[in-house]
Design an enzyme around this catalytic site. Structure first.
Site, PDB file in Angstrom:
ATOM      1  N   ASP A 174      -4.781   3.130   0.566  1.00 29.56           N
ATOM      2  CA  ASP A 174      -3.544   3.859   0.872  1.00 29.56           C
ATOM      3  C   ASP A 174      -2.632   3.985  -0.342  1.00 29.56           C
ATOM      4  O   ASP A 174      -1.988   5.017  -0.527  1.00 29.56           O
ATOM      5  CB  ASP A 174      -2.792   3.176   2.024  1.00 29.56           C
ATOM      6  CG  ASP A 174      -3.333   3.616   3.363  1.00 29.56           C
ATOM      7  OD1 ASP A 174      -3.558   4.833   3.542  1.00 29.56           O
ATOM      8  OD2 ASP A 174      -3.562   2.767   4.234  1.00 29.56           O
ATOM      9  N   CYS A 215      -7.401  -5.740  -1.190  1.00 32.63           N
ATOM     10  CA  CYS A 215      -8.415  -5.555  -0.156  1.00 32.63           C
ATOM     11  C   CYS A 215      -8.837  -4.114   0.041  1.00 32.63           C
ATOM     12  O   CYS A 215      -9.526  -3.787   1.000  1.00 32.63           O
ATOM     13  CB  CYS A 215      -7.949  -6.165   1.167  1.00 32.63           C
ATOM     14  SG  CYS A 215      -6.422  -5.421   1.786  1.00 32.63           S
ATOM     15  N   GLU A 221       0.814  -1.213   0.000  1.00 30.69           N
ATOM     16  CA  GLU A 221       0.000   0.000   0.000  1.00 30.69           C
ATOM     17  C   GLU A 221       0.849   1.265   0.000  1.00 30.69           C
ATOM     18  O   GLU A 221       0.346   2.370   0.092  1.00 30.69           O
ATOM     19  CB  GLU A 221      -0.978  -0.013   1.174  1.00 30.69           C
ATOM     20  CG  GLU A 221      -0.361  -0.262   2.529  1.00 30.69           C
ATOM     21  CD  GLU A 221      -1.405  -0.365   3.646  1.00 30.69           C
ATOM     22  OE1 GLU A 221      -2.571  -0.001   3.443  1.00 30.69           O
ATOM     23  OE2 GLU A 221      -1.027  -0.800   4.750  1.00 30.69           O
TER      24      GLU A 221
HETATM   25  C1  PEP Z   1      -6.042   0.019   2.173  1.00 34.07           C
HETATM   26  O1  PEP Z   1      -5.253   0.893   2.514  1.00 34.07           O
HETATM   27  O2  PEP Z   1      -6.419  -0.163   0.991  1.00 34.07           O
HETATM   28  C2  PEP Z   1      -6.628  -0.886   3.180  1.00 34.07           C
HETATM   29  C3  PEP Z   1      -7.364  -1.916   2.836  1.00 34.07           C
HETATM   30  O3  PEP Z   1      -6.403  -0.617   4.490  1.00 34.07           O
HETATM   31  P1  PEP Z   1      -7.114   0.553   5.324  1.00 34.07           P
HETATM   32  O4  PEP Z   1      -8.235   1.107   4.484  1.00 34.07           O
HETATM   33  O5  PEP Z   1      -7.572  -0.096   6.577  1.00 34.07           O
HETATM   34  O6  PEP Z   1      -5.986   1.513   5.514  1.00 34.07           O
HETATM   35 MG    MG Z   2      -4.290   0.834   4.428  1.00 38.60          MG
END
Ligand code: PEP
Ligand code: MG
Length: 579
Positions: A458, A505, A434
Site C-alpha cells: 500500500d 510485511c 502504509e
Molecule cells: C501492505 O499493504 O504492504 C500489506 C502487507 O498489506 P495488504 O497487502 O494486506 O494490504
Molecule cells: Mg496494506
C-alpha cells in the site's frame, strides 16, 4: 505419436522443477451458443448481469485461494479477470445487441469475440496474449447463462497436465494435490499457466507445439521446467537418470529448508528476524516448515470472508488459538481486520465508494463500526494468553486514529477483567505504516506504539498514486522507487530514535534485491510469504550489514527503481550472490 518411441519435445521453460508421470489432456468442451430473437430486453439484460455477478463471485474465490499460497501477482490474474467483467465497453456492446433483440448468450459471445480479436491484433505479445483471458472470462459467464458447469477435468490420480493453452480457470480448478506438472502446446513465459504453475511450485513447459496434443492419455513423460523439455515415452535408462536428478533436486530443496531452520544472522553477526505472512490455520504450518521465526503478518480477513454473518467471539478465539498453537513460543503479529479497498465483505453491506482505496477502510472503520474492532480485540486478548502476541492495525494515517484504537483495546481489556475472563497482559501494540502521512509523521507516531510494520504494497500504491489493482499502470508502482525507500528510511530512523522495532510485511520483504538495502537501512524484521523464507535467509547469511549501509545511502540518491535494482544486483554479484 505411438507413445512407444521415445521423443524429446523442446518448448519454453515456464516454471522450474522436474516431474515424471502419466499424462492427461485437459481440453475445453465446446459450448453451443443459442441464437434467437427476444422481446424482453430488460429481462435479458438482467439475466446477463446475474451471470456476470456469479462469474465475479467465483473469480473472487479463486483469487482468495491463490493469494493464500503465493505472491499477490498470481492472485491478481483473477482480480484482472474480475475487472474484465466490469469493463463498460464490453457490457455496452452486449447491451446494444440485446436492445436490438438478440438473446444474451449470443450478444455476450459476440462482444467477447470482438474485444478478444481486437486484443490479438496488438503487436505487443504480452498484451495480445491477454485475448485468452477475455475468452476465459467470456466462457465463464456463458456457462452461467447456459446453466452448465465450465469447471475443468476431474483428476483421479497424480498426472502431468497437457493442453493447448491452459486458462487460469482450467488451472485453478484442478486438484493441485494430483497435479505433477504442466506441458502446453502454446503460451509464453509470461502466460498464466507459467504464473500459476510457479505459484503452486509445479514445473511447466509451454510453447511445445501441436505435437504435445497428440500424446495419448496415460503416456509416461519427463517434464523439465528448467530446461523447457518434455521427453515422451522415455526408455528405462532415461527414466532412471531423470529420477536420480529429481532426487538430487529434492535433496537440495530439503537442504535449503534445513538451513533455513537456523536463525538468520548476517555475515557480520547481526541478528535479523525472518518471519511469515499467513492468512489462517491452513497456511500457518508452511511457515514453520520453511524456517519462519514467527509471524510478522497474520491477515485476519479470512475469518470474515466466505460466510453470511460476522464470526462470533468464540469462533474467533478458536481460530486464533489454532494459529497461536502452531507458533508456540514465537512472536505473532496479528493484524486487525483490513477490509474496504479491494476487499469486500458482502454481508456488511459497505457503501459503494468512488475511490475505495482512499475511502472507509482499515482503521478508519472504527468510525462507524467500533463494535467489530471491540469484538476482535476481546477475542484476540482471550486467545493470546500464554502467546507472544502483538496486535497491529492497518491504514493508520494520523495520531488520533492510534489513540482511538488504543482506547478500544483498553475498553476490551476492561470488559474482560470485569467479566472475569482471561486476558493477555503483555501484548505489544503496533501500526502498519502504509500511508505516506504515517511515514512522514513517524517521529510522532513512534511515541504511541511498540512497533511499526511497513506495508510496502500500500505504501507504494499511495506514494506513486497507482491503484494496486490496475494492471494498466502497474509498471509505475515499484517499491524500490527511491521515493518509497526514503519513506522506509524515515520510518525506521524515527522508530529507532524512540527505541522501537520495525518490521516490513509487504511483498518487498521477500525480494532478494531489496535485502541488502533494507539491511543497510537497519530494518529489524522481514515478513514474507513462507515460500520466500529459505532464499531470503540464505541471502542474509551472505551479507554484511556494515557493507550494506553505503549501498542503502547510495540508492536513496538514485533517480528511479531501475537504477536502484541495477545497483543492488551489482552489489549482490560482488558479494558472490547470484539470483
Ligand atoms: C501492505 O499493504 O504492504 C500489506 C502487507 O498489506 P495488504 O497487502 O494486506 O494490504
Ligand atoms: Mg496494506
Amino acid at each position: 505419436m505411438t507413445g512407444k518411441v521415445s521423443t524429446t519435445l523442446n518448448g519454453i521453460p515456464a516454471a522450474p522443477g522436474l516431474a515424471h508421470g502419466r499424462t492427461i489432456i485437459v481440453t475445453q468442451e465446446k459450448l453451443e451458443i443459442p441464437h434467437y430473437e427476444i422481446e424482453d430486453a430488460e429481462g435479458e439484460m438482467e439475466r446477463l448481469m446475474a451471470a456476470c455477478e456469479q462469474g465475479k463471485e467465483e473469480l473472487y474465490a479463486f483469487k482468495e485461494e491463490v493469494s493464500g499460497r503465493s505472491k499477490s501477482d498470481e492472485a491478481q490474474i483473477f482480480e484482472a479477470h474480475r475487472m474484465i467483467l466490469e469493463d463498460v465497453a464490453l457490457l455496452d456492446r452486449a447491451k446494444e445487441a440485446i436492445q436490438g433483440g438478440v438473446n444474451a448468450e449470443k450478444a455476450w459471445t459476440d462482444s467477447i469475440e470482438y474485444f478478444a480479436q481486437m486484443m490479438e491484433q496488438i503487436p505487443d505479445e504480452t498484451l495480445s496474449s491477454r485475448a485468452v483471458d477475455i475468452r476465459d472470462v467470456g466462457r465463464r459467464v456463458l456457462g452461467h447463462l447456459l446453466g452448465v458447469s465450465v469447471g475443468g477435468t476431474v483428476l483421479t490420480h497424480p498426472s502431468i497436465i497437457l493442453g493447448d493453452e491452459l486458462t487460469p480457470s482450467d488451472t485453478v480448478s484442478l486438484d493441485k494435490d494430483l497435479v505433477l506438472g504442466f506441458a502446453t502446446a502454446q503460451g509464453g513465459p509470461t502466460s498464466h499457466t507459467a504464473i500459476l504453475a510457479k505459484a503452486f511450485g509445479l514445473p511447466a513447459v509451454v510453447g511445445l507445439g501441436a505435437e504435445i496434443l497428440s500424446v495419448p492419455n496415460g503416456t509416461l513423460v519427463l517434464v523439465d521446467g528448467t530446461l523447457g523439455t518434455v521427453v515422451v515415452s522415455p526408455d528405462e535408462s532415461a527414466l532412471a537418470s531423470f529420477i536420480e536428478k529429481e532426487k538430487a533436486a529434492e535433496k537440495e530443496q530439503a537442504e535449503a529448508r534445513n538451513a533455513a531452520q537456523a536463525p538468520a544472522v548476517t555475515a557480520d553477526g547481526e541478528r535479523v528476524e525472518v518471519v511469515a505472512n499467513i492468512g489462517g490455520v491452513a497456511d500457518a504450518p508452511l511457515g514453520i516448515k520453511n524456517g519462519a521465526e514467527g509471524v510478522g503478518l497474520f491477515r485476519t480477513e479470512f475469518l470474515y470472508l466466505d460466510r453470511n454473518t460476522l464470526p462470533s467471539e468464540e469462533e474467533q478465539i478458536e481460530a486464533y488459538q489454532a494459529v497461536f498453537h502452531i507458533y508456540q513460543g514465537l512472536p505473532i503479529v496479528v493484524r486487525t481486520l483490513d477490509i474496504g479497498g479491494d476487499k469486500a465483505i458482502p454481508y456488511l453491506d459497505l457503501p459503494k465508494e468512488l475511490n475505495p482505496f482512499l475511502g472507509w477502510r482499515g482503521v478508519r472503520m472504527l468510525d462507524g463500526a467500533e463494535e467489530i474492532f471491540l469484538q476482535q480485540f476481546r477475542a484476540l486478548l482471550q486467545a493470546g494468553v500464554g502467546a507472544d502476541l502483538r496486535i497491529m492495525v492497518p491504514m493508520v494515517s494520523n495520531l488520533a486514529e492510534i489513540r482511538a484504537v488504543k482506547a478500544v483495546m483498553e475498553k476490551a481489556k476492561g470488559q474482560l477483567k470485569a467479566e472475569g475472563r482471561p486476558c493477555a497482559e503483555q501484548v505489544q501494540f503496533g501500526i502498519m505504516v502504509e500511508v505516506p502521512s504515517a511515514a512522514l509523521l513517524a517521529d510522532r507516531l513512534a511515541k504511541e506504539v511498540d512497533f511499526f510494520s511497513i506495508g510496502t504494497n500500500d505504501l507504494t500504491q499511495y506514494t506513486t498514486a497507482v491503484d494496486r489493482t490496475n494492471s494498466k499502470v502497474a509498471h509505475l508502482a515499484n517499491p524500490l522507487n527511491p521515493a518509497v525507500l526514503a519513506l522506509i528510511k524515515r520510518t525506521i530512523d524515527c522508530a529507532h530514535a524512540e527505541g522501537k522495532w520495525v518490521g516490513l510485511c509487504g511483498e518487498l520483504a521477500g525480494e532478494p534485491l531489496a535485502s541488502p538495502i533494507l539491511l543497510g537501512l537497519g530494518l529489524d524484521e522481514y515478513s514474507m510469504s513462507p515460500a520466500r523464507i529459505p532464499l531470503i535467509k540464505r541471502v542474509m547469511k551472505s551479507l554484511s550489514k556494515a557493507d550494506c549501509q553505503p549501498l542503502a545511502d547510495q540508492v536513496l540518491g538514485l533517480n528511479d527503481p531501475d537504477e536502484v535494482m541495477k545497483a543492488s544486483e551489482a552489489f549482490l554479484k560482488k558479494q558472490g550472490i547470484e539470483l
